[in-house]
Design an enzyme around this catalytic site. Structure first.
Site, PDB file in Angstrom:
ATOM      1  N   GLU A 269     -16.410 -14.061 -13.826  1.00 46.89           N
ATOM      2  CA  GLU A 269     -15.518 -12.854 -12.507  1.00 46.89           C
ATOM      3  C   GLU A 269     -14.962 -14.496 -11.392  1.00 46.89           C
ATOM      4  OE1 GLU A 269     -15.458 -10.100 -12.485  1.00 46.89           O
ATOM      5  OE2 GLU A 269     -16.755 -10.140 -14.189  1.00 46.89           O
ATOM      6  N   TRP A 272     -12.048 -14.512 -12.963  1.00 46.02           N
ATOM      7  CA  TRP A 272     -11.295 -13.770 -12.485  1.00 46.02           C
ATOM      8  C   TRP A 272     -10.535 -13.848 -11.563  1.00 46.02           C
ATOM      9  CZ3 TRP A 272      -8.997  -9.196 -15.053  1.00 46.02           C
ATOM     10  CH2 TRP A 272      -9.249  -9.086 -15.831  1.00 46.02           C
ATOM     11  N   TRP A 300       5.218  10.020  -9.823  1.00 45.92           N
ATOM     12  CA  TRP A 300       4.143   9.733  -8.747  1.00 45.92           C
ATOM     13  C   TRP A 300       4.424  11.206  -8.397  1.00 45.92           C
ATOM     14  CZ3 TRP A 300       0.614   6.231 -10.315  1.00 45.92           C
ATOM     15  CH2 TRP A 300       1.072   5.125 -11.076  1.00 45.92           C
ATOM     16  N   ASN A 335     -17.505  -3.402  -6.917  1.00 49.26           N
ATOM     17  CA  ASN A 335     -16.025  -3.424  -7.192  1.00 49.26           C
ATOM     18  C   ASN A 335     -16.113  -2.493  -8.487  1.00 49.26           C
ATOM     19  OD1 ASN A 335     -14.291  -4.674  -9.130  1.00 49.26           O
ATOM     20  ND2 ASN A 335     -15.593  -4.485 -10.691  1.00 49.26           N
ATOM     21  N   TRP A 353       0.044   3.131  -6.869  1.00 54.27           N
ATOM     22  CA  TRP A 353      -0.906   2.464  -6.780  1.00 54.27           C
ATOM     23  C   TRP A 353      -0.359   1.632  -5.559  1.00 54.27           C
ATOM     24  CZ3 TRP A 353       1.417  -2.640  -6.671  1.00 54.27           C
ATOM     25  CH2 TRP A 353       1.971  -3.387  -7.230  1.00 54.27           C
ATOM     26  N   TRP A 376      -5.134  -3.279  -8.113  1.00 52.94           N
ATOM     27  CA  TRP A 376      -4.685  -1.886  -8.534  1.00 52.94           C
ATOM     28  C   TRP A 376      -3.259  -1.702  -9.477  1.00 52.94           C
ATOM     29  CZ3 TRP A 376      -5.616   2.627  -6.098  1.00 52.94           C
ATOM     30  CH2 TRP A 376      -6.116   2.336  -5.079  1.00 52.94           C
TER      31      TRP A 376
HETATM   32  C1  LIG Z   1      -8.628  -1.980  -6.788  1.00 52.13           C
HETATM   33  C2  LIG Z   1      -9.230  -3.611  -6.395  1.00 52.13           C
HETATM   34  C3  LIG Z   1      -8.639  -4.013  -5.609  1.00 52.13           C
HETATM   35  C4  LIG Z   1      -8.731  -5.585  -5.591  1.00 52.13           C
HETATM   36  N1  LIG Z   1      -9.031  -5.701  -4.145  1.00 52.13           N
HETATM   37  C5  LIG Z   1      -9.644  -6.628  -3.983  1.00 52.13           C
HETATM   38  C6  LIG Z   1      -8.815  -8.058  -3.290  1.00 52.13           C
HETATM   39  O1  LIG Z   1      -8.376  -8.017  -1.769  1.00 52.13           O
HETATM   40  N2  LIG Z   1      -9.665  -9.084  -2.690  1.00 52.13           N
HETATM   41  C7  LIG Z   1     -10.684  -9.108  -3.841  1.00 52.13           C
HETATM   42  O2  LIG Z   1     -11.346 -10.585  -3.438  1.00 52.13           O
HETATM   43  N3  LIG Z   1     -11.587  -8.079  -4.675  1.00 52.13           N
HETATM   44  C8  LIG Z   1     -10.721  -7.434  -4.883  1.00 52.13           C
HETATM   45  N4  LIG Z   1     -10.842  -7.232  -6.128  1.00 52.13           N
HETATM   46  C9  LIG Z   1     -12.056  -7.900  -7.031  1.00 52.13           C
HETATM   47  C10 LIG Z   1     -13.387  -7.112  -6.696  1.00 52.13           C
HETATM   48  O3  LIG Z   1     -13.377  -6.029  -6.785  1.00 52.13           O
HETATM   49  C11 LIG Z   1     -14.164  -8.151  -5.292  1.00 52.13           C
HETATM   50  O4  LIG Z   1     -14.191  -9.678  -5.500  1.00 52.13           O
HETATM   51  C12 LIG Z   1     -15.948  -7.606  -5.520  1.00 52.13           C
HETATM   52  O5  LIG Z   1     -15.665  -6.619  -6.122  1.00 52.13           O
HETATM   53  C13 LIG Z   1     -16.231  -9.043  -4.933  1.00 52.13           C
HETATM   54  O6  LIG Z   1     -17.534  -8.528  -4.633  1.00 52.13           O
HETATM   55  P1  LIG Z   1     -18.467  -9.719  -4.633  1.00 52.13           P
HETATM   56  O7  LIG Z   1     -18.004 -11.348  -4.062  1.00 52.13           O
HETATM   57  O8  LIG Z   1     -19.479  -9.371  -4.847  1.00 52.13           O
HETATM   58  O9  LIG Z   1     -17.724 -10.109  -5.983  1.00 52.13           O
HETATM   59  P2  LIG Z   1     -19.043 -11.057  -7.184  1.00 52.13           P
HETATM   60  O10 LIG Z   1     -19.541 -10.000  -8.465  1.00 52.13           O
HETATM   61  O11 LIG Z   1     -19.954 -11.918  -6.812  1.00 52.13           O
HETATM   62  O12 LIG Z   1     -18.116 -12.350  -8.334  1.00 52.13           O
HETATM   63  C14 LIG Z   1     -17.460 -13.325  -7.385  1.00 52.13           C
HETATM   64  C15 LIG Z   1     -16.782 -13.497  -6.433  1.00 52.13           C
HETATM   65  O13 LIG Z   1     -16.170 -13.368  -8.096  1.00 52.13           O
HETATM   66  C16 LIG Z   1     -13.848 -12.961  -7.884  1.00 52.13           C
HETATM   67  N5  LIG Z   1     -14.114 -11.654  -8.268  1.00 52.13           N
HETATM   68  C17 LIG Z   1     -15.394 -10.736  -9.071  1.00 52.13           C
HETATM   69  N6  LIG Z   1     -14.296  -9.107  -9.698  1.00 52.13           N
HETATM   70  C18 LIG Z   1     -13.503 -10.302  -9.086  1.00 52.13           C
HETATM   71  C19 LIG Z   1     -11.837  -9.151  -9.754  1.00 52.13           C
HETATM   72  N7  LIG Z   1     -11.811  -8.150 -10.697  1.00 52.13           N
HETATM   73  N8  LIG Z   1     -10.738  -9.505 -10.065  1.00 52.13           N
HETATM   74  C20 LIG Z   1     -11.286 -10.752  -8.956  1.00 52.13           C
HETATM   75  N9  LIG Z   1     -11.734 -11.699  -8.523  1.00 52.13           N
HETATM   76  C21 LIG Z   1     -13.132 -11.067  -9.045  1.00 52.13           C
HETATM   77  C22 LIG Z   1     -14.185 -12.729  -5.870  1.00 52.13           C
HETATM   78  O14 LIG Z   1     -13.709 -13.813  -5.086  1.00 52.13           O
HETATM   79  C23 LIG Z   1     -16.059 -12.315  -5.690  1.00 52.13           C
HETATM   80  O15 LIG Z   1     -16.265 -13.409  -4.680  1.00 52.13           O
HETATM   81  C24 LIG Z   1     -10.723  -6.107  -5.927  1.00 52.13           C
HETATM   82  C25 LIG Z   1     -11.541  -4.862  -7.158  1.00 52.13           C
HETATM   83  C26 LIG Z   1      -9.941  -3.473  -7.804  1.00 52.13           C
HETATM   84  C27 LIG Z   1     -10.751  -2.708  -9.048  1.00 52.13           C
END
Ligand SMILES: Cc1cc2nc3c(=O)[nH]c(=O)nc-3n(C[C@H](O)[C@H](O)[C@H](O)COP(=O)(O)OP(=O)(O)OC[C@H]3O[C@@H](n4cnc5c(N)ncnc54)[C@H](O)[C@@H]3O)c2cc1C
Length: 448
Positions: A269, A272, A300, A335, A353, A376
């Site tokens: 992650e 990602w 849309w 997420n 979106w 998005w």
């Molecule tokens: C529509 C949508 C919008 C999002 N907008 C953002 C946003 O503005 N900022 C943001 O940081 N994340 C965003 N995310 C990705 C993700 O949802 C969050 O990073 C995650 O929920 C953060 O929770 P966590 O720190 O507990 O993640 P954990 O699961 O603990 O993951 C660890 C770290 O990995 C990174 N990460 C995890 N999943 C993703 C992912 N899918 N994409 C990119 N990085 C990821 C984050 O930095 C996160 O803190 C978005 C996802 C979706 C579907």
């Protein structure tokens, strides 16, 4: 009088800060500065929830610097270059150091600043403090940026050896006279109306809060991350996203703090996050345009009433509403639920979106242009490595699968369980009918 300006941006920490260490190593007094010039970032200047976070985080950083006998000089204006030139004039600084950012307008601004300052005889240097690997250092076999995550991460992780995190500095040399600055309060980052109680209760912005959260996560939840990360009722994820966004913690620190977990789903992650930053750097137009060009013609819908119902968590679809209420209350959403609410907006309601991206931008404490744009576009099916448009999440079956006891839903929609069940609105759309019309709209796109 001479000095080095250390320009803080999204790197609000003292540990593992290459620009700060290099500034100190120059041997001249170091002047830490923060410049608030939001107009330079256009419509993607920090939103309301991120401003709340920024206020807290800057306060923490300023106090940490004071403990080292230093200060954070805060200034604001329309233009960072003008603010830096004024600071150079006020302090006799000969160098400006900063950590790189990857948003299109910021990249262009920084490039311009670097060129002009260098042409004027100053030293202007930028450093990597936000990524495990720079976007220009990863290419596929044809020498192009990766657009699919799995091969990207496989390539990155094969020989990834990020340097060990740098320690926090002991005591940077300070100037004999500090330049003037304004107070943090003068930036007016805090909301005018008091809606941020939930944010305050949920988060501890700043470097120490980030380190504590990382320790707590690595002490327990990381072990079950693979099983629990999709369950919104469980605190199974790290919640490090806002800390990583504001640079209170670096991915290098995460990598080195978790040697056992380098090939785990959790580190994937973090991968990602790297991927989204690389994509934003290589495809800067995607903040407002679909990566896959054919989606520019997608039919849309626009419906203000339905958009408002979605934003307020009043769609009558429990998992969607629970997520939108969690977001409003805490500035964060799980997420799995982000994917569900996004799919509902772009498919069942068939709204652009960008409506969703803008709402998230204003309400998320972790609002990040790279991850939000990719998230998005992924949900809408028009981005890199995106979910195919025809795969429409069904929020009811998602709830059955990932919130089987309705624990998350009841937490955020208490009226569903209590006597006031009638206060809960009926669904604003029929899930089956709206799914079919989304698929029909998608077909017209392909048929052209
Ligand atoms: C529509 C949508 C919008 C999002 N907008 C953002 C946003 O503005 N900022 C943001 O940081 N994340 C965003 N995310 C990705 C993700 O949802 C969050 O990073 C995650 O929920 C953060 O929770 P966590 O720190 O507990 O993640 P954990 O699961 O603990 O993951 C660890 C770290 O990995 C990174 N990460 C995890 N999943 C993703 C992912 N899918 N994409 C990119 N990085 C990821 C984050 O930095 C996160 O803190 C978005 C996802 C979706 C579907």
């Amino acid at each position: 009088m001479t000095a080095t300006l250390l320009w803080f941006r999204q790197d609000l920490r003292l540990t593992d800060h290459p620009a700060l260490q290099a500034a100190i190593a120059r041997g001249e007094p170091v002047i830490p500065v923060f410049l608030w010039c939001p107009d330079e970032e256009g419509e993607w200047a920090p939103g309301a929830a991120a401003r709340w976070w920024l206020h807290q985080s800057l306060g923490t950083l300023a106090r940490d610097l004071e403990r080292l006998g230093s200060q954070l000089v805060i200034r604001q204006g329309k233009d960072s270059l003008a603010a830096l030139r004024k600071l150079i004039k006020d302090t006799g600084a000969t160098a400006v150091y900063w950590s790189r950012r990857y948003e299109p307008l910021v990249v262009a601004r920084d490039r311009h600043i670097k060129e002009l300052l260098r042409a004027e005889g100053f030293e202007a240097r930028s450093f990597n403090a936000a990524l495990l690997i720079e976007p220009w250092d990863v290419q596929n076999l044809s020498g192009k940026p990766f657009q699919v995550f799995t091969p990207f991460w496989r390539r990155v992780i094969t020989d990834l050896a990020p340097p060990a995190p740098l320690p926090a500095p002991k005591k940077p040399l300070s100037p004999a006279h500090w330049p003037s600055g304004i107070t943090l309060e003068a930036l007016r980052l805090m909301p005018k109306i008091h809606w941020h109680g939930g944010l305050q209760q949920t988060w501890s912005p700043g470097e120490r809060g980030a380190a504590k959260l990382l320790d707590a996560f690595l002490d327990g939840p990381v072990k079950d991350y693979g099983d629990t990360r999709n369950l919104p009722a469980v605190s199974g994820t790290s919640r490090l996203s806002p800390h990583l966004h504001f640079g209170e913690l670096s991915p290098r620190q995460v990598w080195h703090a978790a040697p056992k977990w380098r090939s785990s789903q959790f580190m994937t992650e973090i991968g990602w996050r790297e991927f989204t930053h690389h994509l934003l750097y290589h495809f800067p137009r995607t903040t407002n345009e679909p990566l896959r060009g054919e989606f520019a013609r997608f039919p849309w819908r626009d419906n203000e009433r339905e958009l408002a119902a979605w934003q307020r968590g009043q769609t009558g679809i429990p998992l969607v509403d629970a997520g939108m209420r969690e977001l409003w209350e805490t500035g964060w959403m799980h997420n799995r639920v982000r994917m569900v609410v996004a799919s509902f907006l772009v498919k069942n309601l068939r709204m652009h979106w960008l409506h969703g991206a803008r709402w998230f931008w204003d309400t998320l404490v972790d609002a990040d242009l790279a991850s939000n744009t990719l998230g998005w576009q992924w949900a809408a099916g028009c981005g890199a490595d995106a979910a195919p448009y025809f795969r429409v999440f069904n929020p009811a079956s998602q709830a059955e699968k990932f919130d089987p006891d309705n624990e998350y839903i009841r937490r955020w929609i208490p009226e569903l369980g209590g006597k006031s069940a009638k206060a809960y609105p009926p669904p604003i759309v029929d899930l089956k009918v709206s799914r079919e019309s989304a698929l029909a709209a998608f077909k017209t796109l392909r048929g052209r």
